[in-house]
Design a protein around this motif. Structure first.
Motif, short mmCIF file in Angstrom:
data_model
loop_
_atom_site.label_atom_id
_atom_site.label_comp_id
_atom_site.label_asym_id
_atom_site.label_seq_id
_atom_site.Cartn_x
_atom_site.Cartn_y
_atom_site.Cartn_z
N ALA A 34 0.83 -1.21 0.00
CA ALA A 34 0.00 0.00 0.00
C ALA A 34 0.86 1.26 0.00
O ALA A 34 0.59 2.23 -0.71
CB ALA A 34 -0.93 -0.02 1.22
N ARG A 35 1.94 1.24 0.80
CA ARG A 35 2.84 2.39 0.85
C ARG A 35 3.57 2.57 -0.48
O ARG A 35 3.77 3.69 -0.95
CB ARG A 35 3.81 2.27 2.01
CG ARG A 35 3.08 2.39 3.37
CD ARG A 35 4.01 2.42 4.55
NE ARG A 35 5.08 3.38 4.42
CZ ARG A 35 4.97 4.70 4.59
NH1 ARG A 35 3.80 5.22 4.87
NH2 ARG A 35 6.02 5.48 4.47
N LEU A 36 3.97 1.48 -1.10
CA LEU A 36 4.67 1.55 -2.38
C LEU A 36 3.74 2.09 -3.47
O LEU A 36 4.13 2.97 -4.25
CB LEU A 36 5.21 0.17 -2.77
CG LEU A 36 6.02 0.09 -4.06
CD1 LEU A 36 7.24 1.01 -3.99
CD2 LEU A 36 6.45 -1.35 -4.32
N VAL A 37 2.51 1.59 -3.52
CA VAL A 37 1.55 2.10 -4.51
C VAL A 37 1.32 3.59 -4.31
O VAL A 37 1.34 4.37 -5.26
CB VAL A 37 0.22 1.31 -4.45
CG1 VAL A 37 -0.87 2.01 -5.25
CG2 VAL A 37 0.42 -0.12 -4.94
N ALA A 38 1.14 4.01 -3.07
CA ALA A 38 0.91 5.44 -2.80
C ALA A 38 2.11 6.28 -3.20
O ALA A 38 1.96 7.38 -3.74
CB ALA A 38 0.60 5.63 -1.32
N ALA A 75 1.56 -2.01 -11.61
CA ALA A 75 0.98 -3.35 -11.68
C ALA A 75 2.01 -4.36 -12.16
O ALA A 75 2.13 -5.46 -11.61
CB ALA A 75 -0.24 -3.35 -12.60
N ASP A 76 2.79 -3.98 -13.17
CA ASP A 76 3.82 -4.87 -13.70
C ASP A 76 4.89 -5.13 -12.63
O ASP A 76 5.33 -6.27 -12.44
CB ASP A 76 4.44 -4.25 -14.95
CG ASP A 76 5.38 -5.20 -15.67
OD1 ASP A 76 5.06 -6.40 -15.75
OD2 ASP A 76 6.44 -4.74 -16.12
N LEU A 77 5.28 -4.09 -11.90
CA LEU A 77 6.27 -4.23 -10.83
C LEU A 77 5.79 -5.19 -9.74
O LEU A 77 6.54 -6.04 -9.26
CB LEU A 77 6.56 -2.86 -10.21
CG LEU A 77 7.43 -2.85 -8.95
CD1 LEU A 77 8.87 -3.20 -9.30
CD2 LEU A 77 7.35 -1.50 -8.27
N LEU A 78 4.52 -5.07 -9.36
CA LEU A 78 3.98 -5.84 -8.25
C LEU A 78 3.35 -7.17 -8.65
O LEU A 78 2.98 -7.97 -7.79
CB LEU A 78 2.93 -5.00 -7.49
CG LEU A 78 3.44 -3.71 -6.87
CD1 LEU A 78 2.29 -2.95 -6.23
CD2 LEU A 78 4.52 -4.01 -5.86
N ASN A 98 -5.32 0.24 -9.06
CA ASN A 98 -6.23 1.38 -8.94
C ASN A 98 -7.03 1.29 -7.65
O ASN A 98 -7.23 2.30 -6.96
CB ASN A 98 -7.15 1.45 -10.16
CG ASN A 98 -8.01 2.69 -10.14
OD1 ASN A 98 -9.05 2.70 -9.48
ND2 ASN A 98 -7.59 3.72 -10.85
N GLN A 99 -7.49 0.09 -7.30
CA GLN A 99 -8.21 -0.10 -6.04
C GLN A 99 -7.32 0.26 -4.85
O GLN A 99 -7.74 0.96 -3.93
CB GLN A 99 -8.69 -1.54 -5.89
CG GLN A 99 -9.78 -1.93 -6.85
CD GLN A 99 -10.05 -3.43 -6.81
OE1 GLN A 99 -9.23 -4.22 -6.34
NE2 GLN A 99 -11.22 -3.82 -7.32
N LEU A 100 -6.08 -0.23 -4.87
CA LEU A 100 -5.15 0.04 -3.77
C LEU A 100 -4.84 1.53 -3.67
O LEU A 100 -4.66 2.06 -2.57
CB LEU A 100 -3.86 -0.76 -3.96
CG LEU A 100 -3.98 -2.27 -3.81
CD1 LEU A 100 -2.69 -2.96 -4.26
CD2 LEU A 100 -4.33 -2.66 -2.39
N ALA A 101 -4.77 2.20 -4.81
CA ALA A 101 -4.45 3.63 -4.82
C ALA A 101 -5.54 4.47 -4.17
O ALA A 101 -5.28 5.60 -3.75
CB ALA A 101 -4.20 4.10 -6.25
N HIS A 102 -6.72 3.93 -4.06
CA HIS A 102 -7.85 4.67 -3.49
C HIS A 102 -8.16 4.25 -2.05
O HIS A 102 -9.17 4.67 -1.50
CB HIS A 102 -9.09 4.52 -4.37
CG HIS A 102 -8.95 5.28 -5.66
ND1 HIS A 102 -8.41 4.71 -6.79
CD2 HIS A 102 -9.25 6.55 -5.97
CE1 HIS A 102 -8.39 5.61 -7.76
NE2 HIS A 102 -8.89 6.74 -7.29
#
Length: 148
Positions: free
Chosen positions: A99-103, A115-118, A126-130
């Motif tokens: 979650a911290r990495l996505v943010a 998405a490719d990285l993870l 997109n869900q995690l970013a929100h």
């Protein structure tokens, strides 16, 4: 301070979980209970022991034994329980770090690249970013595990 210890044997009989206190009570005292779900056994037996002895559950120990088909499988059950606990801790850590990495990356690179990285879909990113992002202090790396 001395805390009493009770031995409780858990088995599966007639599609029910049975728990029997085999040690720690006054001689002649027999305590058996049945439970529909395994998750109910621990709290249920602690409540029963409290009711029988009057001792607060925080003031006694339970030594769990697991017997199925005449075999004592306590070691395997406890090993699984420990593995499950560790896996839950690691999964929680992974979720927090992710979650911290996505943010952090969301404003820097595309969600498809994240998405490719993870190894996730861009929809999942997109869900995690929100979602709310945990503070760094809330994302705790589990301790080192040493097999026993």
């Amino acid at each position: 301070m001395h805390f009493p210890t009770f031995t409780v044997v858990v088995a599966r009989e007639a599609n029910r979980w049975t728990a029997t206190v085999t040690d720690g009570l006054e001689p002649g005292t027999v305590v058996n209970r049945e439970f529909e779900h395994f998750a109910e056994v621990d709290a249920g037996m602690r409540a029963v022991l409290h009711g029988v002895t009057g001792v607060d559950p925080a003031q006694f120990y339970v030594r769990w034994r697991y017997r199925f088909g005449g075999d004592d499988v306590t070691g395997l059950v406890q090993e699984y329980q420990e593995a499950h606990r560790i896996a839950e801790e690691v999964a929680g850590w992974r979720e927090g770090v992710r979650a911290r990495l996505v943010a952090t990356l969301n404003a820097r690179i595309s969600q498809r690249a994240i998405a490719d990285l993870l190894g996730l879909s861009h929809q999942r990113v997109n869900q995690l970013a929100h979602r709310p992002v945990p503070e760094a202090s809330e994302v705790v790396k589990p301790g080192r595990w040493v097999p026993y």
